[in-house]
Design a protein around this motif. Structure first.
Motif, mmCIF file in Angstrom:
data_model
loop_
_atom_site.group_PDB
_atom_site.id
_atom_site.type_symbol
_atom_site.label_atom_id
_atom_site.label_comp_id
_atom_site.label_asym_id
_atom_site.label_seq_id
_atom_site.Cartn_x
_atom_site.Cartn_y
_atom_site.Cartn_z
ATOM 1 N N ASP A 1 127.911 -0.539 58.785
ATOM 2 C CA ASP A 1 126.879 0.313 58.180
ATOM 3 C C ASP A 1 126.589 -0.052 56.731
ATOM 4 O OD1 ASP A 1 126.562 1.743 60.513
ATOM 5 O OD2 ASP A 1 127.942 3.353 59.928
ATOM 6 N N HIS A 2 127.540 -0.749 56.078
ATOM 7 C CA HIS A 2 127.336 -1.025 54.641
ATOM 8 C C HIS A 2 127.660 -2.468 54.246
ATOM 9 C CE1 HIS A 2 131.720 -0.794 54.141
ATOM 10 N NE2 HIS A 2 131.679 0.304 54.881
ATOM 11 N N VAL A 3 127.730 -3.365 55.233
ATOM 12 C CA VAL A 3 127.998 -4.768 54.892
ATOM 13 C C VAL A 3 126.722 -5.425 54.337
ATOM 14 C CG1 VAL A 3 129.874 -5.126 56.548
ATOM 15 C CG2 VAL A 3 127.505 -5.454 57.274
ATOM 16 N N PRO A 4 126.888 -6.391 53.442
ATOM 17 C CA PRO A 4 125.705 -7.071 52.859
ATOM 18 C C PRO A 4 125.232 -8.234 53.718
ATOM 19 C CG PRO A 4 127.687 -7.845 51.757
ATOM 20 C CD PRO A 4 128.139 -6.816 52.768
ATOM 21 N N PHE A 5 125.102 -8.012 55.027
ATOM 22 C CA PHE A 5 124.687 -9.058 55.956
ATOM 23 C C PHE A 5 123.220 -8.864 56.328
ATOM 24 C CE2 PHE A 5 129.197 -8.849 58.060
ATOM 25 C CZ PHE A 5 129.768 -9.347 56.898
ATOM 26 N N PRO A 6 122.521 -9.922 56.696
ATOM 27 C CA PRO A 6 121.178 -9.764 57.259
ATOM 28 C C PRO A 6 121.220 -8.879 58.508
ATOM 29 C CG PRO A 6 121.601 -12.065 56.732
ATOM 30 C CD PRO A 6 122.909 -11.341 56.580
ATOM 31 N N ALA A 7 120.132 -8.184 58.759
ATOM 32 C CA ALA A 7 120.078 -7.232 59.871
ATOM 33 C C ALA A 7 120.377 -7.901 61.214
ATOM 34 C CB ALA A 7 118.711 -6.558 59.912
ATOM 35 N N ALA A 8 119.896 -9.122 61.388
ATOM 36 C CA ALA A 8 120.114 -9.812 62.663
ATOM 37 C C ALA A 8 121.595 -10.055 62.918
ATOM 38 C CB ALA A 8 119.351 -11.134 62.682
ATOM 39 N N ALA A 9 122.339 -10.397 61.855
ATOM 40 C CA ALA A 9 123.781 -10.618 62.002
ATOM 41 C C ALA A 9 124.490 -9.315 62.340
ATOM 42 C CB ALA A 9 124.350 -11.227 60.727
ATOM 43 N N VAL A 10 124.076 -8.226 61.710
ATOM 44 C CA VAL A 10 124.686 -6.921 61.994
ATOM 45 C C VAL A 10 124.462 -6.536 63.453
ATOM 46 C CG1 VAL A 10 124.582 -4.451 61.469
ATOM 47 C CG2 VAL A 10 124.546 -6.118 59.609
ATOM 48 N N THR A 11 123.241 -6.711 63.936
ATOM 49 C CA THR A 11 122.933 -6.376 65.325
ATOM 50 C C THR A 11 123.785 -7.199 66.286
ATOM 51 O OG1 THR A 11 120.672 -5.778 64.750
ATOM 52 C CG2 THR A 11 121.105 -6.302 67.058
ATOM 53 N N ALA A 12 123.910 -8.487 66.011
ATOM 54 C CA ALA A 12 124.716 -9.348 66.878
ATOM 55 C C ALA A 12 126.180 -8.920 66.876
ATOM 56 C CB ALA A 12 124.589 -10.802 66.423
ATOM 57 N N LEU A 13 126.714 -8.575 65.710
ATOM 58 C CA LEU A 13 128.117 -8.172 65.629
ATOM 59 C C LEU A 13 128.349 -6.845 66.339
ATOM 60 C CD1 LEU A 13 128.910 -9.270 61.965
ATOM 61 C CD2 LEU A 13 129.731 -10.334 64.074
ATOM 62 N N ARG A 14 127.396 -5.944 66.284
ATOM 63 C CA ARG A 14 127.536 -4.683 67.023
ATOM 64 C C ARG A 14 127.600 -4.960 68.531
ATOM 65 N NH1 ARG A 14 127.142 -0.194 64.022
ATOM 66 N NH2 ARG A 14 126.041 -0.316 62.010
ATOM 67 N N THR A 15 126.754 -5.863 68.991
ATOM 68 C CA THR A 15 126.745 -6.193 70.425
ATOM 69 C C THR A 15 128.068 -6.818 70.847
ATOM 70 O OG1 THR A 15 124.360 -6.571 70.291
ATOM 71 C CG2 THR A 15 125.498 -7.444 72.218
ATOM 72 N N ILE A 16 128.574 -7.726 70.012
ATOM 73 C CA ILE A 16 129.855 -8.374 70.317
ATOM 74 C C ILE A 16 130.988 -7.346 70.342
ATOM 75 C CG2 ILE A 16 131.586 -9.967 69.401
ATOM 76 C CD1 ILE A 16 129.236 -11.701 68.427
ATOM 77 N N ALA A 17 130.965 -6.403 69.394
ATOM 78 C CA ALA A 17 132.018 -5.388 69.337
ATOM 79 C C ALA A 17 132.042 -4.549 70.610
ATOM 80 C CB ALA A 17 131.821 -4.498 68.120
ATOM 81 N N GLU A 18 130.878 -4.148 71.088
ATOM 82 C CA GLU A 18 130.823 -3.370 72.324
ATOM 83 C C GLU A 18 131.340 -4.191 73.503
ATOM 84 O OE1 GLU A 18 130.304 -0.349 72.958
ATOM 85 O OE2 GLU A 18 129.414 0.441 71.119
ATOM 86 N N SER A 19 130.892 -5.441 73.578
ATOM 87 C CA SER A 19 131.283 -6.288 74.698
ATOM 88 C C SER A 19 132.773 -6.583 74.697
ATOM 89 C CB SER A 19 130.488 -7.605 74.632
ATOM 90 O OG SER A 19 130.897 -8.486 75.643
ATOM 91 N N ALA A 20 133.336 -6.869 73.525
ATOM 92 C CA ALA A 20 134.734 -7.278 73.428
ATOM 93 C C ALA A 20 135.702 -6.147 73.741
ATOM 94 C CB ALA A 20 135.023 -7.822 72.032
ATOM 95 N N THR A 21 135.292 -4.911 73.482
ATOM 96 C CA THR A 21 136.210 -3.798 73.676
ATOM 97 C C THR A 21 136.028 -3.082 75.009
ATOM 98 O OG1 THR A 21 134.671 -2.362 72.454
ATOM 99 C CG2 THR A 21 136.490 -3.361 71.214
ATOM 100 N N ALA A 22 134.910 -3.338 75.680
ATOM 101 C CA ALA A 22 134.663 -2.693 76.967
ATOM 102 C C ALA A 22 134.837 -3.663 78.132
ATOM 103 C CB ALA A 22 133.243 -2.109 76.993
ATOM 104 N N ARG A 23 135.283 -4.884 77.853
ATOM 105 C CA ARG A 23 135.305 -5.927 78.864
ATOM 106 C C ARG A 23 136.317 -5.620 79.962
ATOM 107 N NH1 ARG A 23 139.476 -7.605 75.624
ATOM 108 N NH2 ARG A 23 140.824 -9.237 76.456
ATOM 109 N N GLN A 24 136.090 -6.228 81.122
ATOM 110 C CA GLN A 24 136.995 -6.090 82.265
ATOM 111 C C GLN A 24 137.657 -7.430 82.609
ATOM 112 O OE1 GLN A 24 137.799 -3.103 83.662
ATOM 113 N NE2 GLN A 24 136.608 -2.395 81.910
ATOM 114 N N ALA A 25 137.465 -8.459 81.732
ATOM 115 C CA ALA A 25 138.065 -9.773 81.970
ATOM 116 C C ALA A 25 138.341 -10.441 80.644
ATOM 117 C CB ALA A 25 137.123 -10.630 82.807
#
Length: 371
Positions: A347-371
């Motif tokens: 929410d407060h990192v000095p990253f471009p918006a596109a990088a933030v969106t990608a990292l949010r997607t990765i975080a969801e995928s990495a923690t909800a994975r089944q493999a």
């Protein structure tokens, strides 16, 4: 479809990429192409006929990877404002995947694992190939272990080669190499902690979390982000912001792995669900169960934990204990809390918006994975 699956489906050719969105599927394909081209060149320049089959095995081993570390490396580059030709970051990211191959091949040797990603582990495949080529069956296991150590070493050497061929200037190398050195030292430390605690039934949650931090959190998430950011000339503030996101996410990733090691579906995880119990992995999940188990439950855990004879009936009994003690539910909550910490950091990192969106997607995928 998760971000880690997207590499399987190329985008439609008539779609125009959104500049505000990182095309992580393209990044994954670029890393795959770099690895394929690199190994092709190694096969063509092999000094003798013995090396190409070893390279072919390494290629098959790489085929099943999720490419999480390379994708995070690319994200780190974008997070630090990287622009221009991404060839250098792609080479470095591909090098991280070869380093991961080295770590996993050696890990399977240390854990005596029979499978990896649904296929025979490297040392098992090499033992089979040895006897198929006329080797003595009573030496097959010894040969497989030795050859797998060498294959892992080769992947390590080649991971360095990929980085150094990226053509980085002296300034960039001075930023990247210390981070790479730290990553390698940390993962060895984490592996050693893992070896030290394996086979010891303990209620020590703090030590289990320390293993998770060094073996996984820093190695899998933090350092790949750091290395990618350093390739773009990141400031200390950018690196610190990467860490604030990466460390809780990396711990959540390992905690999910611990759950999958006991409750996962082998058809999805690619590993037998009994391996962690048979090897006696001292996970947070098991430590919590030991803290809360009754005397009878502790007797059962002691009888099963680390036994090579664990069968599905034993595993079912352990799963019931993990449920009855609330250990499974607590680990699920720990995963959720750490995922929320990682998301809040974004929410407060000095990253471009596109990088933030990608990292949010990765975080969801990495923690909800089944493999």
């Amino acid at each position: 479809m998760t971000v880690l699956d997207q590499g399987l489906t190329p985008p439609a050719p008539d779609l125009i990429p959104d500049p505000a969105v990182l095309d992580l599927s393209a990044a994954r394909r670029d890393v795959d192409a770099t690895l394929a081209g690199f190994l092709d060149a190694k096969e063509q320049s092999a000094p003798g006929p013995e090396l190409p089959p070893l390279i072919a095995l390494l290629r098959r081993f790489l085929d099943g990877g999720k490419r999480l570390r390379p994708v995070l490396c690319v994200c780190g580059w974008h997070a630090a404002g990287g622009d221009g030709d991404p060839a250098a970051v792609t080479d470095a990211a591909a090098g991280l995947e070869l380093f991961q191959a080295f770590a996993l091949i050696h890990d399977d040797v240390m854990d005596a694992s029979d499978t990896r990603r649904g296929q025979p582990s490297a040392h098992r495949a090499l033992a089979t190939a040895y006897t198929a080529n006329g080797g003595q069956s009573d030496r097959a296991e010894e040969h497989g272990l030795g050859a797998a150590v060498l294959l892992g070493d080769l992947a390590l050497v080649w991971s360095d080669e990929l980085l150094h061929r990226a053509g980085l200037n002296v300034g960039r190398l001075e930023q990247v190499l210390p981070l790479l050195d730290e990553m390698r030292s940390e993962v060895v430390y984490g592996q050693y902690l893992d070896l030290q605690t394996t086979g010891r039934l303990s209620d020590d949650v703090d030590t289990a979390l320390r293993v998770a931090r060094y073996k996984t959190a820093k190695y899998t998430v933090e350092r790949p982000l750091h290395i990618g950011a350093a390739l773009a000339g990141a400031s200390p503030g950018i690196l610190a912001a990467c860490s604030e996101f990466a460390l809780p996410l990396g711990e959540a990733f390992q905690l999910r792995d611990d759950l999958l090691g006991v409750f996962g579906d082998p058809r999805q995880t690619g590993k037998p669900v009994l391996d962690d119990l048979r090897s006696g992995k001292a996970t947070v999940l098991m430590a919590l169960a030991v803290q809360r188990a009754s005397r009878g439950e502790l007797r059962k855990l002691r009888a099963v934990f680390g036994s090579p004879d664990v069968d599905e009936q034993d595993a079912t009994a352990v799963r019931k204990i993990l449920d009855r003690t609330g250990a499974r539910q607590t680990v699920d909550e720990m995963i959720r809390t750490r995922r929320e910490q990682a998301m809040a950091a974004l929410d407060h990192v000095p990253f471009p918006a596109a990088a933030v969106t990608a990292l949010r997607t990765i975080a969801e995928s990495a923690t909800a994975r089944q493999a």
